[in-house]
Enzyme design. Structure first.
Site, PDB file in Angstrom:
ATOM      1  N   SER A 154       9.450   5.389  -3.641  1.00  0.00           N
ATOM      2  CA  SER A 154       9.220   4.308  -2.571  1.00  0.00           C
ATOM      3  C   SER A 154       8.360   5.070  -1.557  1.00  0.00           C
ATOM      4  O   SER A 154       8.087   6.257  -1.255  1.00  0.00           O
ATOM      5  CB  SER A 154      10.417   4.364  -1.832  1.00  0.00           C
ATOM      6  OG  SER A 154      10.473   3.736  -0.409  1.00  0.00           O
ATOM      7  N   GLU A 191      12.142  -4.107  -9.818  1.00  0.00           N
ATOM      8  CA  GLU A 191      13.531  -4.209  -9.767  1.00  0.00           C
ATOM      9  C   GLU A 191      13.992  -3.420  -8.688  1.00  0.00           C
ATOM     10  O   GLU A 191      15.156  -3.272  -8.190  1.00  0.00           O
ATOM     11  CB  GLU A 191      14.347  -3.823 -11.105  1.00  0.00           C
ATOM     12  CG  GLU A 191      14.120  -4.767 -12.211  1.00  0.00           C
ATOM     13  CD  GLU A 191      14.888  -4.856 -13.310  1.00  0.00           C
ATOM     14  OE1 GLU A 191      15.383  -3.526 -13.344  1.00  0.00           O
ATOM     15  OE2 GLU A 191      14.929  -5.695 -14.236  1.00  0.00           O
ATOM     16  N   GLY A 197       0.755  -1.141  -0.043  1.00  0.00           N
ATOM     17  CA  GLY A 197      -0.026  -0.193   0.021  1.00  0.00           C
ATOM     18  C   GLY A 197       0.782   1.263  -0.079  1.00  0.00           C
ATOM     19  O   GLY A 197       2.019   1.169  -0.385  1.00  0.00           O
ATOM     20  N   GLY A 208       5.330   3.932  -8.982  1.00  0.00           N
ATOM     21  CA  GLY A 208       6.019   2.604  -9.155  1.00  0.00           C
ATOM     22  C   GLY A 208       5.027   1.273  -9.221  1.00  0.00           C
ATOM     23  O   GLY A 208       4.972   0.325  -9.953  1.00  0.00           O
ATOM     24  N   HIS A 209       4.155   1.318  -8.163  1.00  0.00           N
ATOM     25  CA  HIS A 209       3.168   0.091  -7.761  1.00  0.00           C
ATOM     26  C   HIS A 209       2.508   0.429  -9.092  1.00  0.00           C
ATOM     27  O   HIS A 209       1.889  -0.761  -9.739  1.00  0.00           O
ATOM     28  CB  HIS A 209       2.405   0.538  -6.557  1.00  0.00           C
ATOM     29  CG  HIS A 209       3.147   0.429  -5.481  1.00  0.00           C
ATOM     30  ND1 HIS A 209       3.484   1.685  -4.581  1.00  0.00           N
ATOM     31  CD2 HIS A 209       3.727  -0.511  -4.545  1.00  0.00           C
ATOM     32  CE1 HIS A 209       4.027   1.393  -3.357  1.00  0.00           C
ATOM     33  NE2 HIS A 209       4.330   0.122  -3.612  1.00  0.00           N
TER      34      HIS A 209
HETATM   35  P1  AMP Z   1       6.064  -2.372  -1.532  1.00  0.00           P
HETATM   36  O1  AMP Z   1       4.736  -1.926  -1.341  1.00  0.00           O
HETATM   37  O2  AMP Z   1       7.157  -1.476  -1.269  1.00  0.00           O
HETATM   38  O3  AMP Z   1       6.092  -3.811  -0.708  1.00  0.00           O
HETATM   39  O4  AMP Z   1       6.313  -2.754  -3.118  1.00  0.00           O
HETATM   40  C1  AMP Z   1       5.332  -3.411  -3.868  1.00  0.00           C
HETATM   41  C2  AMP Z   1       6.012  -3.856  -5.038  1.00  0.00           C
HETATM   42  O5  AMP Z   1       6.100  -2.647  -5.624  1.00  0.00           O
HETATM   43  C3  AMP Z   1       7.293  -4.474  -5.136  1.00  0.00           C
HETATM   44  O6  AMP Z   1       7.652  -5.503  -6.131  1.00  0.00           O
HETATM   45  C4  AMP Z   1       8.276  -3.199  -5.291  1.00  0.00           C
HETATM   46  O7  AMP Z   1       9.533  -3.742  -5.671  1.00  0.00           O
HETATM   47  C5  AMP Z   1       7.561  -2.568  -6.221  1.00  0.00           C
HETATM   48  N1  AMP Z   1       7.940  -1.196  -6.235  1.00  0.00           N
HETATM   49  C6  AMP Z   1       8.242  -0.257  -5.184  1.00  0.00           C
HETATM   50  N2  AMP Z   1       8.721   0.967  -5.740  1.00  0.00           N
HETATM   51  C7  AMP Z   1       8.921   0.701  -7.031  1.00  0.00           C
HETATM   52  C8  AMP Z   1       9.483   1.646  -8.005  1.00  0.00           C
HETATM   53  N3  AMP Z   1       9.824   2.878  -7.685  1.00  0.00           N
HETATM   54  N4  AMP Z   1       9.194   1.291  -9.171  1.00  0.00           N
HETATM   55  C9  AMP Z   1       8.881  -0.105  -9.516  1.00  0.00           C
HETATM   56  N5  AMP Z   1       8.491  -0.768  -8.618  1.00  0.00           N
HETATM   57  C10 AMP Z   1       8.333  -0.486  -7.413  1.00  0.00           C
END
Ligand code: AMP
Length: 284
Positions: free
Chosen positions: A190, A153, A36, A41-42
């Protein structure tokens, strides 16, 4: 923010029921696991999933098992309504947002531990982390059983760990890695960037620039790998980072240390700005 009618599944039977209905129609299914606090990115993962899959499930679960007691589980940003609206706008078809008791009911006792690729870097700095990630991702893959699951990535070591566990446990799901989405100054997007104050935010963009500089210095022969790693760490501190956990150039497949660029390599870094820990990585 517009309101959304994105369907939400709160437990595994509801998730499986929705996926089964799609399967009966012959639809392919993609899964995008998240914690969440969604950003571009997500959403890029959801859009990429939608290119190859007829239906896309995003999961939203802040996984307590991947946070150590001193880490930011309690203050991790949470806004499900906003996330649901963003997911719907990106083409997501179902949100799976279980409460912790649905993922870890009383008596839950099984963990997934991935050796080797989990051990260095993040594994050294956050010893509990990949056990929690591997366990929850294994569960999500088996709960949704998508054709393809999408991961960023941005979390490169995590992507390698997930590819390993899917292969080792014969989970019949393709693991797809997607490019890192960045801010205007190169800072990897992030959810934790929300913790940065304006001064820290200005400094944060240097992480990506200094990793690029290290790659250039190694490729040109100006510095050895070890020299470039140490030089980048020094520059991060000079730029205003509080502490550097690592800057490391590693074998892109195994994360083993390298002394020369005789195979595909990745530079990975983790550094602190005040109480916020940033990670990033680039292909060398
Ligand atoms: P998280 O919510 O931080 O656990 O991320 C969920 C998914 O989104 C994971 O596969 C992360 O690697 C991906 N993710 C997070 N930040 C980015 C970003 N800046 N670009 C691409 N994917 C991302």
């Amino acid at each position: 923010m517009t309101s959304t009618l994105l369907p939400v599944a709160r437990d595994v039977p509801s998730l499986r029921q929705a996926v089964a209905a799609w399967r009966r129609e012959g639809r392919s299914v993609g899964l995008v696991p998240t914690m969440g606090a969604l950003h571009e990115g997500h959403l890029s993962l959801v859009r990429t999933a939608k290119e190859r899959c007829d239906r896309v499930v995003a999961s939203l679960f802040v996984n307590p098992k991947q946070f150590a007691p001193h880490e930011d589980f309690e203050r991790y940003p949470r806004d499900e309504a906003k996330d649901a609206a963003l997911l719907a706008s990106a083409g997501c078809d179902l949100l799976f947002a279980p409460p912790p008791a649905a993922m870890y009911p009383e008596g839950h006792s099984t963990s997934v531990i991935v050796a080797n690729v989990s051990t260095p870097l993040e594994g050294e700095m956050r010893p509990h982390f990949f056990g929690g990630v591997a366990t929850v991702v294994t569960k999500l893959l088996l709960q949704a059983l998508p054709d393809i699951a999408y991961f960023g990535e941005k979390d490169y070591q995590q992507l390698l760990v997930i590819k390993r566990l899917a292969a080792d446990l014969d989970i019949p799901v393709e693991i797809a890695g997607c490019n890192t989405v960045r801010e205007y100054d190169g800072l990897a997007m992030s959810s934790r960037n929300a913790y940065l104050n304006p001064d820290e935010r200005r400094v944060a963009g240097r992480l990506n620039v200094l990793m690029h500089d290290a790659i250039k210095a190694i490729r040109s022969g100006e510095m050895s790998i070890a020299e470039a790693e140490a030089d980048a760490a020094r520059h991060l501190i000079a730029a205003g980072f509080t502490c550097v956990d690592y800057v490391a150039v590693r074998d892109a497949a195994t994360l083993a240390p390298l002394t020369s660029l005789d195979r595909p390599a990745r530079i990975l870094a983790a550094a602190w700005l005040g109480k916020t820990r940033l990670i990033d990585n680039l292909a060398v």
